[in-house]
Each structure stands twice: as structure tokens, then as C-alpha cells.
Design a protein around this motif. Structure first.
Motif, PDB file in Angstrom:
ATOM      1  N   GLU A 236       8.179   3.185   5.480  1.00  0.00           N
ATOM      2  CA  GLU A 236       8.388   4.616   5.627  1.00  0.00           C
ATOM      3  C   GLU A 236       7.013   5.248   5.689  1.00  0.00           C
ATOM      4  OE1 GLU A 236      10.524   5.960   2.244  1.00  0.00           O
ATOM      5  OE2 GLU A 236       9.068   5.220   0.795  1.00  0.00           O
ATOM      6  N   PRO A 237       6.898   6.506   6.077  1.00  0.00           N
ATOM      7  CA  PRO A 237       5.571   7.121   6.131  1.00  0.00           C
ATOM      8  C   PRO A 237       4.847   7.001   4.791  1.00  0.00           C
ATOM      9  CG  PRO A 237       7.168   8.527   7.241  1.00  0.00           C
ATOM     10  CD  PRO A 237       7.948   7.414   6.602  1.00  0.00           C
ATOM     11  N   GLY A 238       3.632   6.424   4.827  1.00  0.00           N
ATOM     12  CA  GLY A 238       2.845   6.285   3.616  1.00  0.00           C
ATOM     13  C   GLY A 238       3.190   5.069   2.777  1.00  0.00           C
ATOM     14  N   HIS A 239       3.942   4.120   3.322  1.00  0.00           N
ATOM     15  CA  HIS A 239       4.327   2.920   2.563  1.00  0.00           C
ATOM     16  C   HIS A 239       4.238   1.710   3.495  1.00  0.00           C
ATOM     17  CE1 HIS A 239       7.513   0.768  -0.166  1.00  0.00           C
ATOM     18  NE2 HIS A 239       6.305   0.223  -0.238  1.00  0.00           N
ATOM     19  N   ILE A 240       3.253   0.832   3.246  1.00  0.00           N
ATOM     20  CA  ILE A 240       2.973  -0.320   4.113  1.00  0.00           C
ATOM     21  C   ILE A 240       3.001  -1.594   3.273  1.00  0.00           C
ATOM     22  CG2 ILE A 240       1.252  -1.413   5.615  1.00  0.00           C
ATOM     23  CD1 ILE A 240       0.188   1.385   6.246  1.00  0.00           C
ATOM     24  N   VAL A 241       3.578  -2.661   3.812  1.00  0.00           N
ATOM     25  CA  VAL A 241       3.537  -3.965   3.144  1.00  0.00           C
ATOM     26  C   VAL A 241       3.172  -5.041   4.158  1.00  0.00           C
ATOM     27  CG1 VAL A 241       5.270  -3.350   1.394  1.00  0.00           C
ATOM     28  CG2 VAL A 241       6.001  -4.470   3.511  1.00  0.00           C
ATOM     29  N   MET A 242       2.560  -6.112   3.640  1.00  0.00           N
ATOM     30  CA  MET A 242       2.363  -7.329   4.419  1.00  0.00           C
ATOM     31  C   MET A 242       3.005  -8.455   3.613  1.00  0.00           C
ATOM     32  SD  MET A 242      -1.108  -9.254   5.701  1.00  0.00           S
ATOM     33  CE  MET A 242      -1.426  -8.124   7.057  1.00  0.00           C
ATOM     34  N   ILE A 243       3.829  -9.272   4.269  1.00  0.00           N
ATOM     35  CA  ILE A 243       4.605 -10.270   3.542  1.00  0.00           C
ATOM     36  C   ILE A 243       4.301 -11.679   4.046  1.00  0.00           C
ATOM     37  CG2 ILE A 243       6.473  -8.609   3.190  1.00  0.00           C
ATOM     38  CD1 ILE A 243       8.073 -10.137   5.342  1.00  0.00           C
ATOM     39  N   ARG A 244       4.619 -12.673   3.227  1.00  0.00           N
ATOM     40  CA  ARG A 244       4.678 -14.059   3.639  1.00  0.00           C
ATOM     41  C   ARG A 244       5.734 -14.744   2.778  1.00  0.00           C
ATOM     42  NH1 ARG A 244       0.776 -16.749   4.713  1.00  0.00           N
ATOM     43  NH2 ARG A 244       1.511 -18.820   4.181  1.00  0.00           N
TER      44      ARG A 244
ATOM     45  N   ASN B   9      14.854  -3.203   2.712  1.00  0.00           N
ATOM     46  CA  ASN B   9      14.427  -2.600   3.977  1.00  0.00           C
ATOM     47  C   ASN B   9      14.678  -3.577   5.125  1.00  0.00           C
ATOM     48  OD1 ASN B   9      12.303  -1.970   6.185  1.00  0.00           O
ATOM     49  ND2 ASN B   9      12.294  -0.142   4.904  1.00  0.00           N
ATOM     50  N   SER B  10      15.322  -3.091   6.182  1.00  0.00           N
ATOM     51  CA  SER B  10      15.687  -3.958   7.308  1.00  0.00           C
ATOM     52  C   SER B  10      14.459  -4.549   8.010  1.00  0.00           C
ATOM     53  CB  SER B  10      16.532  -3.169   8.314  1.00  0.00           C
ATOM     54  OG  SER B  10      15.812  -2.056   8.819  1.00  0.00           O
ATOM     55  N   LYS B  11      13.342  -3.820   8.028  1.00  0.00           N
ATOM     56  CA  LYS B  11      12.127  -4.341   8.665  1.00  0.00           C
ATOM     57  C   LYS B  11      11.620  -5.579   7.921  1.00  0.00           C
ATOM     58  CE  LYS B  11      10.390   0.067  10.507  1.00  0.00           C
ATOM     59  NZ  LYS B  11       9.275   1.035  10.455  1.00  0.00           N
ATOM     60  N   VAL B  12      11.701  -5.541   6.591  1.00  0.00           N
ATOM     61  CA  VAL B  12      11.252  -6.678   5.783  1.00  0.00           C
ATOM     62  C   VAL B  12      12.158  -7.879   6.019  1.00  0.00           C
ATOM     63  CG1 VAL B  12      10.978  -7.533   3.419  1.00  0.00           C
ATOM     64  CG2 VAL B  12      10.150  -5.244   4.030  1.00  0.00           C
TER      65      VAL B  12
ATOM     66  N   LEU C  50       0.852  -1.192   0.000  1.00  0.00           N
ATOM     67  CA  LEU C  50       0.000   0.000   0.000  1.00  0.00           C
ATOM     68  C   LEU C  50       0.880   1.231   0.000  1.00  0.00           C
ATOM     69  CD1 LEU C  50      -2.553  -1.027   2.783  1.00  0.00           C
ATOM     70  CD2 LEU C  50      -2.847  -1.265   0.306  1.00  0.00           C
ATOM     71  N   LYS C  51       0.602   2.161  -0.925  1.00  0.00           N
ATOM     72  CA  LYS C  51       1.377   3.398  -0.991  1.00  0.00           C
ATOM     73  C   LYS C  51       0.421   4.587  -0.970  1.00  0.00           C
ATOM     74  CE  LYS C  51       5.624   1.941  -3.300  1.00  0.00           C
ATOM     75  NZ  LYS C  51       6.537   2.169  -4.449  1.00  0.00           N
ATOM     76  N   LEU C  52       0.774   5.572  -0.162  1.00  0.00           N
ATOM     77  CA  LEU C  52      -0.061   6.762  -0.032  1.00  0.00           C
ATOM     78  C   LEU C  52      -0.223   7.463  -1.378  1.00  0.00           C
ATOM     79  CD1 LEU C  52      -1.573   8.721   1.844  1.00  0.00           C
ATOM     80  CD2 LEU C  52       0.584   9.928   2.179  1.00  0.00           C
ATOM     81  N   ALA C  53       0.861   7.552  -2.149  1.00  0.00           N
ATOM     82  CA  ALA C  53       0.808   8.246  -3.439  1.00  0.00           C
ATOM     83  C   ALA C  53      -0.183   7.575  -4.379  1.00  0.00           C
ATOM     84  CB  ALA C  53       2.200   8.284  -4.066  1.00  0.00           C
ATOM     85  N   THR C  54      -0.219   6.248  -4.370  1.00  0.00           N
ATOM     86  CA  THR C  54      -1.149   5.511  -5.234  1.00  0.00           C
ATOM     87  C   THR C  54      -2.592   5.745  -4.806  1.00  0.00           C
ATOM     88  OG1 THR C  54       0.537   3.808  -5.549  1.00  0.00           O
ATOM     89  CG2 THR C  54      -1.723   3.237  -6.140  1.00  0.00           C
ATOM     90  N   ILE C  55      -2.822   5.732  -3.496  1.00  0.00           N
ATOM     91  CA  ILE C  55      -4.172   5.976  -2.976  1.00  0.00           C
ATOM     92  C   ILE C  55      -4.620   7.388  -3.311  1.00  0.00           C
ATOM     93  CG2 ILE C  55      -5.556   6.155  -0.872  1.00  0.00           C
ATOM     94  CD1 ILE C  55      -3.771   3.947   0.306  1.00  0.00           C
ATOM     95  N   ALA C  56      -3.682   8.358  -3.190  1.00  0.00           N
ATOM     96  CA  ALA C  56      -4.026   9.761  -3.447  1.00  0.00           C
ATOM     97  C   ALA C  56      -4.476   9.989  -4.882  1.00  0.00           C
ATOM     98  CB  ALA C  56      -2.836  10.655  -3.112  1.00  0.00           C
TER      99      ALA C  56
END
Length: 407
Positions: free
Chosen positions: A306-314, A281-284, A71-77
Motif C-alpha cells: 500500500e502507499p508507504g509500505h514496501i516489503v522484499m520477501i524470500r 496481501n495478494s501481492k505477497v 519498510l514503512k513510511l510511518a516508521t521512517i517519519a
């Protein structure tokens, strides 16, 4: 203040400055490791022997491939719209941002108070300020006449003059601001106003009315801000939905992707050092090799990269660390073996150069003979930027040479 302090005697300080500013005349030879590595000869037996002795160094690291929803804020906007009524309502709510508030110009006369003034001193100053204010407000003298008298006063207890343009919120104490903005027209004079510095008599000189840009002029700015705000709200809502669906369906990303109308993407292979795309990204990386995602095989929590950038992984696929064959490792083995042989050879030549230089042979001659580079740094200080710090460190540890000789 005591434990972190140090005492330095004048003699110590002089010695320290002398050492800091000391200069040394320096020449040196650089032997390039790459040249030694290039001429190192290797045979299959040496390569095989090195590989057998260092097998633990030549392994394919543990790796994973991911599936993820992003999910990206720019895409949603891009898909967010705002009606004309919404824009006008947002304009009215934020109208203070699109204008300049009222400002006032003022002059003052100040009867000063010393710090920690006693009650009798304060009362004396108040009475004097009141007399000045009454004289002006009654018409006995103009404010400008009173101001000239103040400027001519030599007691040091009075001062005055123009204060320039003043807006609301400029003073820590609200008393001055309240008195100024209570005056209704230019030329009016206030009662004495108590401030920490003393008693002020204020004259309103001019009013600059508040100005607001019309809606049409700022329409695009209002629209951009409103779309951003709506996109942020939408991202938060989607993020909550993503978290709920990931928890309710821990073994699949499909329900979340379908509900959010977002595609399921895939990463390339990467190890614990990270990779490309979201794997940088270290979180990933931490989540991908974590207990839940890797061992239990469930979806991760939504990760804000980062602000406005969310992922869910498996994890889609996982490969354990495996030993590499000699052929797979040959390039790395050859590189390591060449460097090892090069370091052995360069150490031998370096010792020869040192020995012969100590006997008086010129460094430039030795550099030419051994294929190195002669450096004549001249007089340098300890913090010279033109010489490698490691070279400087050694140079300033060498003893001072005898006359006509070198160290």
C-alpha cells in the motif's frame, strides 16, 4: 440509441405493472438442517469408507514460510527532523497555503449580446456601453444613477447590480478579472469589457487585502508536512537501495537488511489462499508462489503493499501438498458425512411434508410434527424483504390455486 432501444406497448406495460405489483398470500415451513445433522448417526466403517472414496479432498495444502524486510513510511517519519531554517524556507515556499489571497467586491452594468450576434449588433452594444462608461467616468452621472437607469430600462438589453466578493480564478475568461484587478481603489470604474454575455462596465466597491498567517501560528503544520515530504523522499531512496541490493545479492536478505538497518522478519506458514500479517496481501501470496521466489529461490522485487509500505520477501521453507491420514481428517470427514446424511434425511421429510400439505394438512401442524418452524408471511410482493428471495421465487412461480385450496 437504436440498437439498445426497445418498444413497449401500453398493454405490455399494464401487464408488467400488474405482475410487478402482484401479491400472494404465503405460508411456509422451514426444516433446520442443523437438527438433522445433530441426530445423524455414524460408525467407524462409514467414516473409513467415506474417507477412502474422497481421499483427494483431504490433503494438507502446499505452504511456505517467508523471511522479509519491511519498510514503512510511518516508521521512517519518526526519525526525520527538520531545522528551524528548513521550516521557515518551507513556509515561504508554501506561503499561499497559509493565507487568503486578495479579494474584491464589485458591481457592474451589462449591455447584453444575443448568442451568435452579428458584427453590427456587437458594434451597437459596444457603442452603448462606451457611452454609459464615458458618462460615469466624466462625472456627468454617478455609477449608482446609471445603475438605476439600467434597472428601469424595459428593453431587456441591460442589466446590472452587485456581484459580491470576487477572487482570482473565478471566471473562465480572464478579461473581466483583469479589468477588475487593474482598478486601484474603491469607486473606480472600468472601460467596457467584452465577455460572451456582452459588454460589462465594472465598478470596484471594496478591496479585502491578502492575509497570511504568521509562521509561529502554522509552525506545527509546516513541520508535519515537511517531515512527511522528507520521509517520502527517504522511503523512495531506501526503496531504490533495497531493489539494487536485492538484485545484487539475490540469494540473501542480509546485505539489504544490514545496509538499511532493518530487521529480517519471518511469517507463519500459509498457502495459496493467504494467511496472516503480510501474507494477507495478494501481492505477497502471488510473489511467494511465483516462479522466481519459489522455484528459483531468489529475493522478490520490492513489493508495495500500500502507499508507504514496501516489503522484499524470500522463501525460508516450503512444504508440498501432502495426503492427510484418516485421523488428521476425521473431524472434516465426520462433518461432511453428517451433512450428507442430514441432506438425505431432510429431503425425505420435505417430500413427506409437501405431499401431506397438498392433501390439505395445515403447514403449522406439519411444522410442529417435523420439528420445523412455521412461517405465515401473509400477503407479500415479489420484492418483499421479509421473505427469503429463494422462497419468493418459488412462491411466484406456483400456479394460482382454485378457490378454497392452496398451491
Amino acid at each position: 440509441g437504436v440498437s439498445a432501444s426497445a418498444l413497449v406497448t401500453p398493454t405490455e406495460l399494464e401487464q408488467w405493472i400488474a405482475l410487478l405489483k402482484q401479491q400472494r398470500e404465503l405460508q411456509y415451513v422451514v426444516l433446520p438442517l442443523a437438527r438433522y445433522a445433530a441426530r445423524a448417526t455414524l460408525d467407524d466403517g462409514a467414516i473409513r469408507e467415506y474417507f477412502e472414496k474422497n481421499k483427494d479432498r483431504f490433503v494438507n495444502p502446499e505452504q511456505v514460510r517467508l523471511r522479509f524486510v519491511e519498510l514503512k513510511l510511518a516508521t521512517i517519519a519518526e526519525g526525520v527532523t527538520a531545522s528551524e531554517d528548513e521550516l521557515k524556507a518551507a513556509y515561504q515556499e508554501q506561503i499561499v497555503k497559509y493565507g487568503r489571497p486578495e479579494e474584491r467586491s464589485a458591481s457592474h452594468i451589462l449591455v447584453k449580446l444575443p448568442p451568435n450576434a452579428g458584427q453590427d449588433v456587437v458594434e451597437k452594444a459596444r457603442v452603448r456601453a462606451q457611452q454609459i462608461a464615458d458618462g460615469v467616468r466624466s462625472g456627468g452621472k454617478s455609477f449608482d444613477q446609471a445603475l438605476q437607469e439600467v434597472k428601469a430600462d424595459s428593453s431587456g438589453e441591460l442589466e446590472g447590480g452587485e456581484l459580491g466578493v470576487i477572487g482570482k480564478g473565478m471566471f473562465d475568461s480572464p478579461a473581466f478579472e483583469s479589468a477588475l484587478f487593474a482598478l486601484s481603489k474603491a469607486g473606480e470604474v472600468s472601460e467596457p469589457v467584452r465577455m460572451p454575455s456582452g459588454f460589462h462596465i465594472i465598478r470596484l466597491d471594496n478591496i479585502a487585502p491578502a492575509q497570511v498567517k504568521p509562521f509561529e501560528e502554522v509552525r506545527e503544520a509546516v513541520a508535519a508536512e515537511l517531515r512527511q515530504q522528507k520521509a517520502e523522499n527517504r522511503l523512495y531512496e531506501i526503496g531504490q537501495t533495497l531493489a539494487n541490493l536485492g538484485y545484487e545479492h539475490p540469494d540473501s536478505l542480509e546485505p539489504a537488511a544490514k545496509a538499511l538497518n532493518a530487521p529480517i522478519q519471518e511469517s507463519g506458514w500459509f498457502g495459496r489462499q493467504g494467511g496472516e500479517g503480510i501474507a494477507a496481501n495478494s501481492k505477497v501470496v502471488e510473489s511467494a508462489f511465483g516462479e522466481d521466489v519459489l522455484k528459483r529461490g531468489v529475493n522478490s522485487e520490492p513489493l508495495e503493499l500500500e502507499p508507504g509500505h514496501i516489503v522484499m520477501i524470500r522463501v525460508k521453507e516450503h512444504r508440498d501438498a501432502t495426503p492427510r491420514t484418516l485421523e488428521e481428517s476425521r473431524e472434516d470427514v465426520v462433518k461432511a458425512l453428517r451433512e450428507q446424511k442430514a441432506r438425505e434425511a431432510i429431503a425425505k421429510d420435505a417430500e413427506t411434508v409437501r405431499t401431506r400439505a397438498a392433501k390439505g394438512e395445515h403447514s403449522q401442524t406439519l411444522a410442529a410434527e417435523f420439528g420445523g418452524e412455521f412461517k405465515n408471511a401473509g400477503l407479500v410482493e415479489r420484492n418483499a424483504t421479509t421473505v427469503d428471495p429463494a422462497v419468493l421465487d418459488v412462491a411466484f412461480r406456483l400456479p394460482q390455486p382454485d378457490a378454497g385450496k392452496m398451491a
